[in-house]
Design an enzyme around this catalytic site. Structure first.
Site, short mmCIF file in Angstrom:
data_model
loop_
_atom_site.label_atom_id
_atom_site.label_comp_id
_atom_site.label_asym_id
_atom_site.label_seq_id
_atom_site.Cartn_x
_atom_site.Cartn_y
_atom_site.Cartn_z
N LEU A 98 7.77 -35.97 -6.29
CA LEU A 98 8.36 -37.22 -6.78
C LEU A 98 9.64 -37.56 -6.03
CD1 LEU A 98 7.88 -36.77 -10.64
CD2 LEU A 98 6.33 -37.80 -8.97
N MET A 116 0.91 -38.21 -7.57
CA MET A 116 0.45 -36.94 -6.97
C MET A 116 1.63 -36.00 -6.81
SD MET A 116 -2.74 -37.77 -4.51
CE MET A 116 -1.85 -38.15 -3.03
N GLY A 117 2.70 -36.24 -7.56
CA GLY A 117 3.85 -35.35 -7.51
C GLY A 117 4.68 -35.55 -6.25
N GLN A 132 -9.62 -37.83 -3.11
CA GLN A 132 -9.19 -38.95 -2.27
C GLN A 132 -8.77 -38.52 -0.86
OE1 GLN A 132 -6.10 -39.88 -5.31
NE2 GLN A 132 -4.86 -40.55 -3.58
N GLY A 155 11.21 -43.58 -5.67
CA GLY A 155 10.19 -44.61 -5.88
C GLY A 155 9.38 -44.34 -7.14
N HIS A 156 8.99 -43.08 -7.33
CA HIS A 156 8.25 -42.73 -8.55
C HIS A 156 9.11 -42.95 -9.79
CE1 HIS A 156 6.15 -39.99 -5.56
NE2 HIS A 156 5.14 -40.61 -6.11
O1 PAF Z 1 -0.83 -43.44 -5.44
C1 PAF Z 1 -1.03 -42.24 -5.71
O2 PAF Z 1 -0.13 -41.41 -5.75
C2 PAF Z 1 -2.46 -41.78 -5.99
O3 PAF Z 1 -3.37 -42.41 -5.16
C3 PAF Z 1 -2.85 -41.91 -7.47
C4 PAF Z 1 -2.84 -43.35 -7.96
C5 PAF Z 1 -1.92 -41.07 -8.34
C6 PAF Z 1 -4.29 -41.38 -7.68
O4 PAF Z 1 -4.39 -40.04 -7.29
#
Ligand code: PAF
Length: 251
Positions: free
Chosen positions: A8, A5-6, A36, A11-12
């Site tokens: 970043l 979800m950006g 979500q 960890g990403h």
């Molecule tokens: O973990 C996340 O950042 C989000 O839940 C995901 C998996 C990108 C789905 O929107």
């Protein structure tokens, strides 16, 4: 593929690094997924830092897919992917009923769009990881779902895009989540139920206003357990001011 979800952080980037061990080219998706978030949650406040995200990725990602909400969801979108039960039972589902179905739906859409050989998810959202593995098995998706460990700040706080919400005072308390989970995990060896009860008390003592759960579950199924005969996981969610933090670790 690494779905994100950006906003970043390291960890990403570690998820991208992990993916590179399995694939020649990595697609990173950046999409703050409205499905979500419940209406009262932090969708509007969620950090959006596309330029910085692109700079952080450098040339690590072959493709960055950053769709708009309208590109992902037509105005008449009517389909939700729900993992009903199994690893989706309880925990986040009890407190954020929108979350796992919203995440599952967008993950399926992203995996269909990119058709990756592998997709890597962080252990930080442990229940989400198991839910994605479950749906990939159930729907026989041709993508292998892999995971990578949680990256932590020097004081143990799990890296999260939401950590930027924390005031300096809250940030100091936040590190205790990991410390208290470790203590509860140690206590679980002799007293499983006692550890689940002691966790929330300790979190409140150090300044967490609200504790959604501290739970010890089977690490493969997330089913409640009576003993530590099989690998287990301790998982927690707790609030500091307006910020909800989650963490988990193997026992
Ligand atoms: O973990 C996340 O950042 C989000 O839940 C995901 C998996 C990108 C789905 O929107």
């Amino acid at each position: 593929m690494v779905p994100t979800m950006g906003a970043l952080h390291a960890g990403h980037v570690s998820l991208v690094t992990e993916t590179k061990k399995h694939a020649e080219h990595v697609v990173v998706s950046i999409f703050v997924n409205p499905a979500q978030f419940a209406p009262h949650e932090d969708f509007d406040a969620y950090p959006r830092t596309l330029d910085a995200d692109l700079a952080k990725l450098g040339d690590a990602a072959a493709i960055v897919f950053a769709p708009t909400a309208r590109e992902m969801y037509r105005h008449d979108h009517a389909t939700t992917v729900t993992v009903a039960g199994g690893p989706a039972a309880g925990l986040e589902t009890d407190f954020r009923p929108h979350f796992l179905a919203g995440a599952a739906t967008v993950v399926v859409k992203l995996l269909i769009a990119a058709s990756p050989d592998v997709a890597v998810f962080g252990e930080k959202d442990y229940q989400q990881l198991l839910v994605v593995k479950q749906l990939a098995r159930d729907l026989a998706l041709p993508t292998q779902i892999l995971s990578a460990p949680t990256l932590r700040e020097a004081d143990g706080l799990a890296m999260s895009s939401r950590n930027i919400y924390l005031s300096a005072k809250e940030r100091a308390v936040a590190a205790q989540l990991n410390v208290i989970l470790k203590e509860a995990a140690a206590l679980a060896a002799t007293d499983l139920r006692g550890a689940e009860a002691a966790g929330p008390q300790a979190l409140k003592r150090v300044g967490f206003e609200r504790v959604d759960y501290v739970a010890i579950r089977d690490s493969e199924t997330l089913a409640p357990i009576m003993s530590l005969e099989r690998p287990a996981r301790i998982l927690a969610a707790a609030w500091l001011g307006k910020t909800r933090l989650i963490d988990n670790m193997a026992i």
